[in-house]
Scaffold this motif. Sequence first.
Motif, PDB file in Angstrom:
ATOM      1  N   GLU A   1      24.511  30.107  60.040  1.00 56.36           N
ATOM      2  CA  GLU A   1      23.569  29.024  60.313  1.00 56.36           C
ATOM      3  C   GLU A   1      23.731  27.874  59.308  1.00 56.36           C
ATOM      4  OE1 GLU A   1      18.842  28.239  61.126  1.00 56.36           O
ATOM      5  OE2 GLU A   1      19.440  30.158  60.276  1.00 56.36           O
ATOM      6  N   LEU A   2      24.006  28.216  58.054  1.00 57.71           N
ATOM      7  CA  LEU A   2      24.086  27.200  57.010  1.00 57.71           C
ATOM      8  C   LEU A   2      25.303  26.290  57.153  1.00 57.71           C
ATOM      9  CD1 LEU A   2      23.120  25.881  54.409  1.00 57.71           C
ATOM     10  CD2 LEU A   2      24.311  27.693  53.136  1.00 57.71           C
ATOM     11  N   LEU A   3      26.459  26.837  57.417  1.00 62.83           N
ATOM     12  CA  LEU A   3      27.679  26.023  57.466  1.00 62.83           C
ATOM     13  C   LEU A   3      27.635  24.922  58.532  1.00 62.83           C
ATOM     14  CD1 LEU A   3      30.365  28.728  56.639  1.00 62.83           C
ATOM     15  CD2 LEU A   3      29.423  26.964  55.135  1.00 62.83           C
ATOM     16  N   PRO A   4      27.207  25.221  59.769  1.00 62.24           N
ATOM     17  CA  PRO A   4      27.096  24.124  60.744  1.00 62.24           C
ATOM     18  C   PRO A   4      26.025  23.102  60.346  1.00 62.24           C
ATOM     19  CG  PRO A   4      27.002  26.254  61.853  1.00 62.24           C
ATOM     20  CD  PRO A   4      26.969  26.513  60.387  1.00 62.24           C
TER      21      PRO A   4
ATOM     22  N   ILE B   1      22.696  27.866  48.046  1.00 62.92           N
ATOM     23  CA  ILE B   1      21.816  27.322  49.077  1.00 62.92           C
ATOM     24  C   ILE B   1      21.401  28.436  50.042  1.00 62.92           C
ATOM     25  CG2 ILE B   1      21.618  25.704  51.004  1.00 62.92           C
ATOM     26  CD1 ILE B   1      23.750  23.979  49.511  1.00 62.92           C
ATOM     27  N   ALA B   2      22.378  29.200  50.490  1.00 65.71           N
ATOM     28  CA  ALA B   2      22.099  30.300  51.418  1.00 65.71           C
ATOM     29  C   ALA B   2      21.111  31.292  50.811  1.00 65.71           C
ATOM     30  CB  ALA B   2      23.397  31.010  51.794  1.00 65.71           C
ATOM     31  N   GLU B   3      21.323  31.633  49.555  1.00 61.83           N
ATOM     32  CA  GLU B   3      20.436  32.582  48.874  1.00 61.83           C
ATOM     33  C   GLU B   3      19.028  32.007  48.705  1.00 61.83           C
ATOM     34  OE1 GLU B   3      19.985  34.276  44.391  1.00 61.83           O
ATOM     35  OE2 GLU B   3      22.014  34.212  45.210  1.00 61.83           O
ATOM     36  N   ALA B   4      18.949  30.779  48.245  1.00 64.20           N
ATOM     37  CA  ALA B   4      17.648  30.162  47.968  1.00 64.20           C
ATOM     38  C   ALA B   4      16.818  29.978  49.236  1.00 64.20           C
ATOM     39  CB  ALA B   4      17.846  28.814  47.277  1.00 64.20           C
ATOM     40  N   LEU B   5      17.476  29.666  50.345  1.00 61.27           N
ATOM     41  CA  LEU B   5      16.757  29.394  51.586  1.00 61.27           C
ATOM     42  C   LEU B   5      16.758  30.569  52.550  1.00 61.27           C
ATOM     43  CD1 LEU B   5      17.966  25.734  52.209  1.00 61.27           C
ATOM     44  CD2 LEU B   5      15.863  26.523  51.092  1.00 61.27           C
TER      45      LEU B   5
END
Length: 81
Positions: free
Chosen positions: A56-59, A46-50
């Motif tokens: 920022e992603l985990l929260p 998800i982190a890579e794709a976006l």
Amino acid sequence: MTQTQPDRADATTELSTEPPADVDSTAGKLVYVYLSSVVEATVDRIAEALDLQLIELLPTLRSLQSAGYVERAGERCRIVR
């Protein structure tokens, strides 16, 4: 080989890629739409794709999870409604 038409019930059970109205953050909307389109992905994917950093992603994932939109099992995440 014969192709069959999809059952009408199958079409109604598909998830919408439209983010829910109560998802306010841009990151939340991006994550929701992405997971809706791929069904399931790892946190790293998800982190890579976006192009989001984990900070920022985990929260964002926690917020979507607490709202009942995302289910997380270890590193794997998926949309639940």
